[in-house]
Scaffold this motif. Structure first.
Motif, PDB file in Angstrom:
ATOM      1  N   ASP A   9       0.848  -1.178   0.000  1.00  0.00           N
ATOM      2  CA  ASP A   9       0.000   0.000   0.000  1.00  0.00           C
ATOM      3  C   ASP A   9       0.890   1.236   0.000  1.00  0.00           C
ATOM      4  O   ASP A   9       1.880   1.303   0.729  1.00  0.00           O
ATOM      5  CB  ASP A   9      -0.903   0.004   1.235  1.00  0.00           C
ATOM      6  N   HIS A  46      -2.932   0.556  -4.055  1.00  0.00           N
ATOM      7  CA  HIS A  46      -2.776  -0.789  -3.519  1.00  0.00           C
ATOM      8  C   HIS A  46      -2.302  -1.700  -4.648  1.00  0.00           C
ATOM      9  O   HIS A  46      -2.928  -1.745  -5.704  1.00  0.00           O
ATOM     10  CB  HIS A  46      -4.121  -1.273  -2.960  1.00  0.00           C
ATOM     11  N   THR A  99      -8.347  -0.926 -10.963  1.00  0.00           N
ATOM     12  CA  THR A  99      -9.636  -0.296 -10.706  1.00  0.00           C
ATOM     13  C   THR A  99      -9.431   1.023  -9.969  1.00  0.00           C
ATOM     14  O   THR A  99      -8.460   1.195  -9.233  1.00  0.00           O
ATOM     15  CB  THR A  99     -10.548  -1.223  -9.885  1.00  0.00           C
ATOM     16  N   VAL A 100     -10.376   1.918 -10.191  1.00  0.00           N
ATOM     17  CA  VAL A 100     -10.320   3.249  -9.587  1.00  0.00           C
ATOM     18  C   VAL A 100     -11.480   3.372  -8.607  1.00  0.00           C
ATOM     19  O   VAL A 100     -12.621   3.021  -8.931  1.00  0.00           O
ATOM     20  CB  VAL A 100     -10.407   4.335 -10.673  1.00  0.00           C
ATOM     21  N   HIS A 101     -11.176   3.847  -7.426  1.00  0.00           N
ATOM     22  CA  HIS A 101     -12.167   4.016  -6.357  1.00  0.00           C
ATOM     23  C   HIS A 101     -12.032   5.446  -5.832  1.00  0.00           C
ATOM     24  O   HIS A 101     -11.343   5.677  -4.846  1.00  0.00           O
ATOM     25  CB  HIS A 101     -11.943   2.991  -5.250  1.00  0.00           C
ATOM     26  N   GLY A 102     -12.663   6.386  -6.522  1.00  0.00           N
ATOM     27  CA  GLY A 102     -12.496   7.799  -6.177  1.00  0.00           C
ATOM     28  C   GLY A 102     -11.048   8.182  -6.388  1.00  0.00           C
ATOM     29  O   GLY A 102     -10.487   7.937  -7.459  1.00  0.00           O
ATOM     30  N   HIS A 111      -8.559   6.743  -5.035  1.00  0.00           N
ATOM     31  CA  HIS A 111      -7.748   5.568  -4.720  1.00  0.00           C
ATOM     32  C   HIS A 111      -7.695   4.616  -5.910  1.00  0.00           C
ATOM     33  O   HIS A 111      -8.630   4.533  -6.699  1.00  0.00           O
ATOM     34  CB  HIS A 111      -8.298   4.854  -3.496  1.00  0.00           C
ATOM     35  N   ILE A 112      -6.576   3.876  -5.999  1.00  0.00           N
ATOM     36  CA  ILE A 112      -6.344   2.969  -7.119  1.00  0.00           C
ATOM     37  C   ILE A 112      -5.925   1.612  -6.582  1.00  0.00           C
ATOM     38  O   ILE A 112      -5.100   1.514  -5.667  1.00  0.00           O
ATOM     39  CB  ILE A 112      -5.220   3.520  -8.021  1.00  0.00           C
ATOM     40  N   GLU A 113      -6.483   0.564  -7.177  1.00  0.00           N
ATOM     41  CA  GLU A 113      -6.027  -0.791  -6.903  1.00  0.00           C
ATOM     42  C   GLU A 113      -5.430  -1.329  -8.193  1.00  0.00           C
ATOM     43  O   GLU A 113      -6.129  -1.461  -9.198  1.00  0.00           O
ATOM     44  CB  GLU A 113      -7.172  -1.683  -6.435  1.00  0.00           C
ATOM     45  N   THR A 145      -4.362  -4.200 -10.245  1.00  0.00           N
ATOM     46  CA  THR A 145      -4.696  -5.619 -10.257  1.00  0.00           C
ATOM     47  C   THR A 145      -3.835  -6.425 -11.223  1.00  0.00           C
ATOM     48  O   THR A 145      -3.721  -7.635 -11.070  1.00  0.00           O
ATOM     49  CB  THR A 145      -6.177  -5.827 -10.621  1.00  0.00           C
ATOM     50  N   ILE A 150     -14.439  -1.830 -16.009  1.00  0.00           N
ATOM     51  CA  ILE A 150     -14.024  -1.701 -14.609  1.00  0.00           C
ATOM     52  C   ILE A 150     -12.498  -1.692 -14.503  1.00  0.00           C
ATOM     53  O   ILE A 150     -11.921  -0.865 -13.793  1.00  0.00           O
ATOM     54  CB  ILE A 150     -14.619  -2.835 -13.736  1.00  0.00           C
ATOM     55  N   ARG A 154      -7.620  11.515 -15.391  1.00  0.00           N
ATOM     56  CA  ARG A 154      -6.918  10.934 -14.247  1.00  0.00           C
ATOM     57  C   ARG A 154      -5.411  11.016 -14.454  1.00  0.00           C
ATOM     58  O   ARG A 154      -4.942  11.009 -15.592  1.00  0.00           O
ATOM     59  CB  ARG A 154      -7.335   9.479 -14.062  1.00  0.00           C
TER      60      ARG A 154
END
Length: 163
Positions: free
Chosen positions: A3, A14, A43-46, A48-50, A52, A89, A125
């Protein structure tokens, strides 16, 4: 899992274990090892980024001890396939490559390329630029305006790379 955070925790990245495994496979541990790289998908969460997925180098990539250039085949096709299969996604997050140093830092070429990529983004972004060293990872987000945000790991050094 790793993280990373920037701007006092307002931005998080992440990295999944499979992504770290790709990086680990291409660390430049010995003199003949060339730079490697690929693209980051996730993936994008506001804010935040994961991350994958990280594509490995493809045969059309140009790799030398001190440079990496993505070739014309492979990475884009993987990104397009994942975008379609995930119904939008899983998306392009940025680029990764290795440097033959313990704790990497971006070269002038890296910074320039990240700015160019960020300016081309249609979703507004930032582009994530990630450099894998022998003992650590450098992560930077670059906005379309060229503003850089450097991420810091929440765990100190990268134990998965520190061997």
């Amino acid at each position: 899992m790793m993280d990373w955070t920037a701007n006092e925790g307002r931005f998080l990245i992440h990295l999944l274990p499979d992504v770290m495994a790709v990086f680990e496979a291409y660390v430049q541990r010995s003199l003949p090892d060339p730079e490697s790289g690929g693209i980051l998908l996730g993936t994008v969460h506001g804010p935040h980024i994961e991350v994958t997925h990280a594509t490995p180098p493809f045969p059309t990539d140009r790799r030398t001890r001190y440079s990496f250039e993505r070739g014309s085949k492979g990475h884009t096709e993987v990104a397009d396939q994942m975008w379609e299969e995930s119904r939008g996604i899983i998306r392009y997050i940025g680029e990764w490559h290795t440097h033959p140093e313990d704790y990497p830092s971006p070269s002038g070429i890296d910074l320039r390329e990240w700015k160019i990529s960020a300016a081309k983004r249609t979703d507004g972004r930032p582009v994530i630029g990630l450099i894998v060293g022998r003992k650590g990872i450098y992560i930077q987000g670059t906005s379309a305006a060229g503003k850089a945000i450097v991420y810091q790991t929440l765990l100190g050094n990268c134990p998965a790379l520190d061997q």
